[in-house]
Design an enzyme around this catalytic site. Structure first.
Site: not given
Lengths: 395, 76
Positions: A158, A160, A289, A302, A304, A306
């Site tokens: 990831g 970029t 996060s 999200y 859950t 993380k």
């Protein structure tokens, strides 16, 4: 210094020393033992010894010398000694101190030594048995230094994205060669490659859909064609995070987040770990996060994923650390990147206002911590979660 | 227009010069911004601007930018 494995039963060492009046005086100064038998000729003359007798422990102290400097030498921990003083020692006597290994205890790394002190007439004046633990210094630091001297390679998944981009540039500045992963934005990946090369580091661009295990494996294989090994993997991949009320969330929303955060991490780690195990070294860094510890509404899917990533990171850290692979996590608060551009301005303003450091996180803040985790300065961290949140969450 | 009014209200409620209410004004920059004046601020904003600020937003009005944004939302 001799290592335990280099010491054998029957090994011997000797040293010699002539006892002088000065030795006696120093011993008296040091210990305060001014027994007239040792220091007063007239007094000694009235005893059966007729002449002063050297302190028994002065002669015996040379056993310490032979153990501490010769057998085994530096690092010897002398913890037991039996002594029999058989004959008096006089000023001017030439002592020969002998030590011989008579026993080894492999499990405790202890050696037993027969210790004997002879005078110039080959008479034993003192004898006993010493027990010594052989302490060896760690040589792991040396190994780390050796690794540091080589140029390491980091695979940035990831690359970029906002954080991924910053991580590539930071690690390039740190001296890493960079494997730049992208899925859609080839132009951005090529731009990052140029920037990495401007730091005099090598870079390759690799494309892969990290939701497809076969593509991950191909990406890693391709990477090994350019670089002999991958030392560091940072998974910065993320998908958009739509705000959806829990009652409107579909299982597919959860799956999307779980696939990006969990499935991809599992497959990436499985792809790189075999070589890392062979090398006995590797670093895997996941991105958490702050919402996993300080949740907010409408992000259940999200949060859950993380939170699951925290568990995955810890379980991998526990299992892989003995093989030299350090798995750690960096958990930023809200970072102003493309990923978060759809978050309402009010939420961002509030987040900044409620952060003790009064601003949102920057991608470079996250990259700085990843730089530390990728370096050998963090070699004793495993399963750690470093929070980059300006003080929002303190645990 | 609202910006000017908001700043005037803040200046009066917090008893500080108008020019000290910058766009970056916040609880950090205005020492008089205590809990009592905060409640006075809510009432004054509602009265001066003819709005009703929802209870859940009361705790969020902690910087000038947030006040401006929330006032704007309340006017919708």
């Amino acid at each position: 210094m001799k290592k335990y494995n280099e010491i054998f039963v029957g090994d011997k060492e000797t040293l010699s020393h002539i006892i002088t009046k000065n030795d006696i005086d120093k011993f008296v100064d040091l210990t305060g033992d001014d027994n007239r038998l040792h220091v007063d000729e007239k007094f000694a003359e009235k005893t059966q010894f007729k002449k002063p007798v050297v302190h028994g422990m002065l002669g015996a102290s040379f056993i310490s010398t032979i153990i501490g400097t010769k057998l085994p030498g530096d690092g010897a921990l002398w913890f037991s000694q039996s002594l029999e003083f058989l004959l008096p020692v006089r000023i001017g006597d030439k002592l020969t101190i002998k030590a011989e290994v008579i026993k080894k205890n492999d499990s405790e790394r202890i050696i037993e030594l027969k210790t004997e002190i002879y005078n110039q007439n080959r008479q034993i004046v003192t004898k006993g048995v010493a027990k010594v633990k052989v302490i060896e210094t760690e040589n792991k630091t040396a190994v780390s230094r050796k690794i540091t001297a080589e140029v390491k390679t980091a695979l940035i998944i990831g690359a970029t994205g906002g954080i991924g981009n910053a991580v590539c540039l930071q690690l390039a500045q740190d001296g890493f060669n960079i494997i730049i992963h992208y899925n859609n934005n080839k132009a951005m990946a090529e731009d990052i490659k140029k920037k990495v090369e401007s730091y005099k580091q090598k870079a390759v661009v690799v494309k892969a859909d990290i939701l497809q295990e076969t593509e991950i494996n191909e990406m890693v294989t391709t990477s090994y064609r350019s670089f002999k090994k991958i030392d560091v993997v940072v998974n910065c991949a993320a998908s958009s995070i739509p705000n959806i009320k829990f009652q409107e969330l579909l299982w597919s929303d959860y799956v999307q987040q779980l696939e990006v955060n969990i499935k991809s991490t599992i497959h990436i780690v499985q792809a790189v770990v075999p070589e890392m195990i062979k090398n006995g070294y590797g670093k895997i860094i996941t991105i958490g996060s702050v919402s996993a510890e300080k949740p907010n509404s409408e992000w259940s899917h999200y949060i859950t994923a993380k939170t699951a990533l925290i568990g995955l990171t810890k379980s991998l850290a526990f299992e892989l650390a003995p093989k030299g692979i350090r798995v750690n996590m960096v958990t930023p608060s809200l970072v102003n990147t493309e990923l978060t551009m759809n978050i309402p301005e009010k939420v961002k303003l509030l987040a900044a206002a409620q952060t003790p450091l009064r601003r949102l996180a920057l991608a470079t803040d996250v990259a700085g911590v990843i730089s530390f985790l990728a370096s050998d300065k963090s070699d004793f961290l495993a399963g750690e979660n470093i929070r980059v949140n300006g003080g929002q969450v303190m645990i | 227009m609202d910006s000017k009014k908001i700043k005037q209200v803040m200046s009066i409620v917090f008893d500080v010069p108008l020019e000290s209410i910058t766009d970056d004004a916040s609880t950090d920059t205005i020492p008089n911004w205590d809990s009592l004046r905060h409640l006075n601020l809510i009432l004054a904003l509602e009265e001066e601007l003819g709005i009703s600020i929802p209870n859940e937003e009361v705790g969020n009005l902690i910087t000038y930018k947030l006040i401006e944004l929330i006032v704007h939302e309340c006017k919708k």
